[in-house]
Motif scaffolding. Sequence first.
Motif, mmCIF file in Angstrom:
data_model
loop_
_atom_site.group_PDB
_atom_site.id
_atom_site.type_symbol
_atom_site.label_atom_id
_atom_site.label_comp_id
_atom_site.label_asym_id
_atom_site.label_seq_id
_atom_site.Cartn_x
_atom_site.Cartn_y
_atom_site.Cartn_z
ATOM 1 N N ASP A 37 0.835 -1.158 0.181
ATOM 2 C CA ASP A 37 0.136 -0.101 -0.118
ATOM 3 C C ASP A 37 1.036 1.279 -0.031
ATOM 4 N N ASP A 38 0.466 2.288 0.976
ATOM 5 C CA ASP A 38 1.444 3.333 1.049
ATOM 6 C C ASP A 38 2.708 3.320 1.710
ATOM 7 N N ASP A 39 3.123 1.930 2.140
ATOM 8 C CA ASP A 39 4.201 2.000 2.826
ATOM 9 C C ASP A 39 5.598 2.371 1.800
ATOM 10 N N ASN A 99 -5.850 0.023 1.188
ATOM 11 C CA ASN A 99 -6.511 1.292 0.548
ATOM 12 C C ASN A 99 -5.866 1.500 -0.675
ATOM 13 N N VAL A 100 -6.938 1.171 -1.776
ATOM 14 C CA VAL A 100 -6.364 1.559 -3.323
ATOM 15 C C VAL A 100 -5.997 2.830 -3.398
ATOM 16 N N SER A 101 -6.856 3.790 -2.810
ATOM 17 C CA SER A 101 -6.586 5.119 -2.987
ATOM 18 C C SER A 101 -5.328 5.719 -2.365
ATOM 19 N N ALA A 102 -5.235 5.284 -1.280
ATOM 20 C CA ALA A 102 -3.731 5.880 -0.514
ATOM 21 C C ALA A 102 -2.620 5.052 -1.319
ATOM 22 N N ALA A 103 -2.690 3.814 -1.598
ATOM 23 C CA ALA A 103 -1.647 3.288 -2.454
ATOM 24 C C ALA A 103 -1.204 3.908 -3.705
ATOM 25 N N GLN A 104 -2.366 4.359 -4.469
ATOM 26 C CA GLN A 104 -2.313 5.088 -5.731
ATOM 27 C C GLN A 104 -1.544 6.502 -5.460
ATOM 28 N N THR A 105 -2.050 7.199 -4.228
ATOM 29 C CA THR A 105 -1.450 8.204 -4.092
ATOM 30 C C THR A 105 -0.121 8.475 -3.824
#
Length: 657
Positions: free
Chosen positions: A548-550, A581-587
């Motif tokens: 994800d956003d890691d 969280n797909v959105s956080a991963a994309q961001t």
Amino acid sequence: MTQAHKSHKGELLLQARRNTPKELTDAIPQYISSDMPQQHADFFAGLSYLPLATLDQKGRPWVSLLVTTSSDDPTLGIKVSGGNTTDIVAETNPFDPFARALQQEPTLADDRRLFAGVGIDFTNRRRNKIAGSIEDAAVDRMAKVRLRLLSDQHLGNCPKYITVRSLTHVQRTAGLSHDSFDVDTSALPADAKAVVHRASTVFLATKHTTTDNASDIQTDMGVNHRGGAPGFTRIYEECDGDQVTTYLVLPDHSGNRFYQSLGNIVTDPQVGLLFPDFATGDVLYVTGDAENLLDQDAEALMPRVNLLTRVKVTGAVLVKNGLNLRLTSDEQFSPYNPPVRLLRQELEQMGHASAPNDGAAAISATLVSTQAISDSIKTFNFRLSTPTDAPLPGGFGVFGFSDILDVGYSHMNETNPQLVNDDFVRTWTISNAPDFDPHTNAFVGTDRVSVTVKRKPGGLMSNVLHDNIDRLIDQKLPVVFKGTGAGFSCFSTPPKGHPPHVPPQMLWIAGGVGITPFMAMWDGILQIAKANPGLGATDIVLLFAGRDDDINVLKHFAAQHGSRPKNVKLSVMAFQSIKGNVSAAQTARDGLRPAQFDNALRVEERRMGIDDIQSVANLKDREVFMCGPDAMMNWSETTLTELGVEEARRHRETFVF
């Protein structure tokens, strides 16, 4: 029958040293019944195996695991009759030192032969202790044992640390592999030490001999179960020429605070140990001289342990296929098992022994700020009360939180079993590099340390940190800073006046929060390169896998503070798996701009593969540093082997400390 047991001076000493409440100390005799309760009688009569101990002619305890049920021999079994009499017919192997001791003369002046045992049912973690004297004993040439026991001590025991397993009878052909029953010797062969390293179940026999008949305290024995994660019993050797002295070290796990076994050791050091290997059928019998080490003495031998028992081996018998029991299920380790604690010398060999404070005033660490990296990762910045010598970048710090978290003794905790033995000490990689002094070409002491910690579901300390940031900062709650160490670093210590050296070509492989040592290494490399522009070039390839956003942690390696030194090259390949969280991963992915990495950054939404490592330029010439989850590190090691990277070039961080 009158009450048989009162706490003797050894037990009382341990109870006092370990702060057993007086009301418990006074009540202990009430827990020990001189008459066998019917519930215990029914329990023993249904057992298929029984750990039992006695003394040999030299007064040394030996423990056996007798098998009391066999479909081939209906005469085997345990029968309890009135008057605390228990008749046992059991089988063992012909080399069992317990059976050999039964064929010797008793050691006591009144011709009594002592015994002690602990009935145990591995299927449900139930156990009951029993002790007394042997009225009659016989051992035939087929190693069938017949016993009549007269018991006068009966005690129910807690189920903590017992490994759940199912066992069935199997007839094995025993073979004697090592035998020092008749001679004193301390050396153990490699296959005997292997049994110890695999063991999650150990039986400990102790004894107490009274010389004060007026005290109403009797001479007796005890057998207790000791359990933990496989390898919880550690081994070390001392060599003097050809003479080898072997020591076994058993850390004490939180129990009922009676300290019966350890109390016996205070007054009589001779003990017996049994290490059964249920997977192979091998069994190791040990006798030796024991001592208890507490507090600083324990910590000096085994860090993060304040009570342990060290046994100097004086005799041992290893019997291959000596246990007529077969494992018929997977083993389920106790949720109460603490992590395996390593000896200080083991940690030193791994480079993971923290530098002690050498008697100086205690150093405290106070949280002053944090930075959020992802939804689950934050960097925590601490100020130390006294500057400390910093380890080379990639090293670790040891933090103690017991002053603000320890709520005292707890016997059981079904909600969170790990809390029962938690010492509230944590070792974290320091994710910031200390300041580099260009005049001395050395990293200097610091009063600031940062740790980058991922919130772990169900984890204690990571959640304490993440959930109590405001409280820790506003109330300036100090935690103990216990020291530093540097076992995993790309830097080598140089001659005085010269900058620390790093390999000219490196491959860094990191997974998740395993990126933290590389954060400090990177900062250190930049400092040295800026202070020494004529230094040789450093070429680094970083392969990072994160969820994800890691992958936001990679911003630490971006050129945020001016241009990168010309003699430092970094190429980054990130592998992102999306689990939440797909959105956080994309961001996070969009926030990593290749321009910040001199266009040497690629981010892909997939797992790392063998081709990604194989494609690294000059792979076989690079020093490889790896840090991350065990599964990823094992895969990386296997892949590097397949690709022909020398093992000497591979450096792997571990979190066993």
